[in-house]
Enzyme design. Structure first.
Site, PDB file in Angstrom:
ATOM      1  N   ALA A 110       0.833  -1.204   0.000  1.00 42.69           N
ATOM      2  CA  ALA A 110       0.000   0.000   0.000  1.00 42.69           C
ATOM      3  C   ALA A 110       0.872   1.260   0.000  1.00 42.69           C
ATOM      4  O   ALA A 110       0.595   2.220  -0.745  1.00 42.69           O
ATOM      5  CB  ALA A 110      -0.926  -0.008   1.215  1.00 42.69           C
ATOM      6  N   HIS A 111       1.921   1.288   0.828  1.00 42.21           N
ATOM      7  CA  HIS A 111       2.806   2.441   0.864  1.00 42.21           C
ATOM      8  C   HIS A 111       3.510   2.650  -0.474  1.00 42.21           C
ATOM      9  O   HIS A 111       3.634   3.789  -0.963  1.00 42.21           O
ATOM     10  CB  HIS A 111       3.851   2.280   1.978  1.00 42.21           C
ATOM     11  CG  HIS A 111       3.349   2.592   3.346  1.00 42.21           C
ATOM     12  ND1 HIS A 111       2.602   1.697   4.090  1.00 42.21           N
ATOM     13  CD2 HIS A 111       3.464   3.704   4.121  1.00 42.21           C
ATOM     14  CE1 HIS A 111       2.298   2.237   5.252  1.00 42.21           C
ATOM     15  NE2 HIS A 111       2.797   3.449   5.306  1.00 42.21           N
ATOM     16  N   GLU A 112       3.974   1.566  -1.079  1.00 37.01           N
ATOM     17  CA  GLU A 112       4.667   1.693  -2.360  1.00 37.01           C
ATOM     18  C   GLU A 112       3.717   2.158  -3.459  1.00 37.01           C
ATOM     19  O   GLU A 112       4.116   2.931  -4.348  1.00 37.01           O
ATOM     20  CB  GLU A 112       5.304   0.350  -2.741  1.00 37.01           C
ATOM     21  CG  GLU A 112       6.116   0.394  -4.023  1.00 37.01           C
ATOM     22  CD  GLU A 112       7.284   1.372  -3.942  1.00 37.01           C
ATOM     23  OE1 GLU A 112       7.609   1.978  -4.985  1.00 37.01           O
ATOM     24  OE2 GLU A 112       7.865   1.526  -2.853  1.00 37.01           O
TER      25      GLU A 112
END
Length: 571
Positions: A507-509
């Site tokens: 999700a962060h990437e």
């Protein structure tokens, strides 16, 4: 636990069958012993204030509260200094190019965000389908839920690329999409779980009533009277006072979910309760002394001489506790499946859904004003740091790597602290006040503490930081990812931790892909590196040396933000 049903057949997933000469024998699976899906108890909402809240009595007596004042004065002086330098260099006290960039497409962004929020109303329609039993959650329901979530995320990401928005607008819509997806997932998952409980409840109740009407039991009224006769009498006050047999408080043990819990005897419990009540207000005392609801028929039948009847009654009592909220409103599923309930939940600053949340008595206008002023004031400071100390120093591939890290380390740390304060102290508390949401535990003090030792802001490992700096997301991942994978897919704790970190890293990437329009996987790798760092932090030598652990933690946090900036901007 068995019974004979003359007509109809319960859910085969919940009951196995044995054919006999008298009919079909249904052997039910006890709810109490099959608690694989009973996960809601992991998260408890309770009225509390945040650490930096001016109404928090503990913050007012903190020995280091002067350092908080020093921090804000220092930031103010840094801001004034930046304005003076900018005016001497450009003739303007503040750089406006950044403001012009992130204010572009504001109308379309607001419209897109509104469509995103309105799309989540599908969750109520989904819950209505579960209520009417048109779909089963642990089947078609899960497929519909995950399809809807994937569609929302794909649409939001595709829309940001289609509109060719700058990084601020693209990042905001993507992050808000994740927030809406998590809130929707929790709402659909909890209502799906409760629909599963309701299905078991109805079928177990039918089995119980059929068993009570058998000739062996003699009817419902006879079963109730037999259970009342078999019910042990409640011990009197004099019996309680002499139960321990001595003047020394005795500590007993009880096994709960496979773990031995300790509890003290009745006289000591009463004394402690009186001491605690001495520190709460009269209103809180009234709530603490509120009598519990009267026992239901199923509560009474738990004492029936027949183990068959009492076992089913215990299951029904446990299911009732799952289907009814523990708050003063006593909300029972599916009474909560309404547009109003969902709209209130959307306003609550939480990512985990419950039948009933703790509420405050009223909205305080001055408190809302305080948080509004704090939001815009802190944002002005954040804008100054970003526009004057970060954007002019954005690295390129021909610049020194180490020099870029050194130039950006302090500005990024200041930006992180300001952004943390704006989101979790100002915005979350502001929405909580407007929606009368009483649980203000949006973050903890990044604390490493035991019963005898509490050190604020002295986190010594990454797992402490991950658990406590962002409680809404941590609670969501704990309940709907970590615990759910253990429960549904029978993963080990280590494997569930790996899955949780993997999902979070992806999700962060994805956010970085949307913001930078690059696929580099730098943030993904840094997220996954936390797992061996957590294991390293648990080495006894490091755990014993709190100062060393704290230094390593803060150096890692200092280096992480500029490292990502240099990596994504220059390479």
């Amino acid at each position: 636990m068995t019974t004979i049903i003359p007509n109809g057949s319960p859910n085969p997933a919940l009951y196995s069958t044995i054919e006999t000469a008298d009919g079909t024998l249904y052997v039910s699976k006890p709810f109490l012993s099959s608690g694989s899906k009973r996960l809601r108890a992991l998260i408890a909402f309770t009225p509390r204030t945040s650490h930096f809240d001016t109404n928090n009595a503990q913050s007012g007596v903190n020995e280091f509260r002067g350092f908080f004042t020093l921090f804000w004065i220092s930031i103010f002086l840094l801001t004034v200094q930046s304005y003076i330098h900018s005016y001497e260099a450009t003739g303007q006290p503040i750089a406006l190019a950044f403001a012009a960039m992130f204010s572009r497409h504001a109308g379309m962004l607001a419209l897109s965000d509104g469509v995103l929020v309105l799309s989540t109303s599908f969750c109520v329609f989904f819950a209505r389908l579960l209520q009417k039993r048109w779909i089963s959650y642990y089947g078609a329901g899960l497929a519909i839920q995950h399809t809807f979530q994937a569609l929302v995320l794909a649409t939001a990401v595709t829309w940001t690329f289609h509109r060719q928005w700058p990084w601020v607008q693209s990042g905001y819509l993507t992050l808000h999409s994740f927030v809406m997806i998590m809130k929707s997932h929790s709402y659909m998952a909890v209502n799906g779980y409760l629909s599963w409980i309701d299905e078991q409840y109805r079928e177990t109740e039918a089995l119980l009533r059929a068993a009570c009407e058998s000739s062996a039991i003699g009817g419902w009224d006879k079963a109730l009277s037999d259970a009342k006769a078999a019910q042990p009498p409640s011990p009197s006050g004099s019996q309680l006072s002499t139960q321990s047999g001595s003047g020394t408080p005795s500590v007993q043990g009880v096994v709960v979910d496979g773990t031995t819990k300790s509890y003290i005897d009745a006289p000591t419990a009463v004394a402690l309760r009186n001491r605690l009540l001495a520190h709460v207000s009269n209103d809180q005392q009234e709530k603490a002394n509120t009598s519990p609801p009267p026992p239901s028929s199923f509560d009474i039948l738990t004492h029936h001489p027949s183990s068959h009847i009492s076992s089913m009654a215990k299951d029904l009592t446990a299911m009732e506790k799952e289907l009814i909220s523990k708050g003063p409103e006593r909300v029972q599923w599916p009474q909560n499946v309404t547009i109003k309930n969902f709209a209130e939940y959307q306003l609550f600053p939480t990512l985990v859904y419950e039948l009933e949340f703790p509420r405050t008595d009223k909205i305080r206008p001055l408190y809302v004003l305080e948080k509004t002023v704090a939001t815009f004031g802190s944002f002005a400071l954040l804008y100054t740091v970003t526009a004057h100390l970060i954007l002019p120093l954005v690295p390129t591939s021909n610049q020194s790597f180490l020099r870029s890290l050194l130039d950006l380390a302090l500005p990024f740390m200041l930006s992180y602290l300001l952004l943390f304060y704006i989101i979790f102290e100002c915005i979350c508390n502001g929405f909580a006040e407007l929606s009368r949401f009483a649980d203000r535990g949006f973050y903890e003090d990044w604390v490493c503490h035991s019963e005898l030792d509490i050190h604020k802001w002295n986190a010594t490992s990454w797992d402490e930081f991950a658990r406590k700096w962002n409680k809404p997301v941590h609670n969501f991942l704990l309940l709907h990812v970590y615990a759910s994978t253990i429960s549904h897919y029978k993963l080990s704790k280590h494997s569930a931790t790996l899955v949780t970190f993997l999902l979070s890293a992806i999700a962060h990437e994805l956010v970085m892909v949307v913001v930078t329009k690059k696929i580099r996987m730098y943030l993904f790798l840094l997220q996954m590196i936390q797992m061996p760092m957590i294991a390293l932090g648990r080495i006894p030598a490091i755990r014993r040396n709190r100062t060393l652990g704290n230094i390593v933690f803060w150096l890692g946090l200092y280096a992480g933000f500029p490292l990502l900036c240099v990596a994504y901007c220059a390479y």
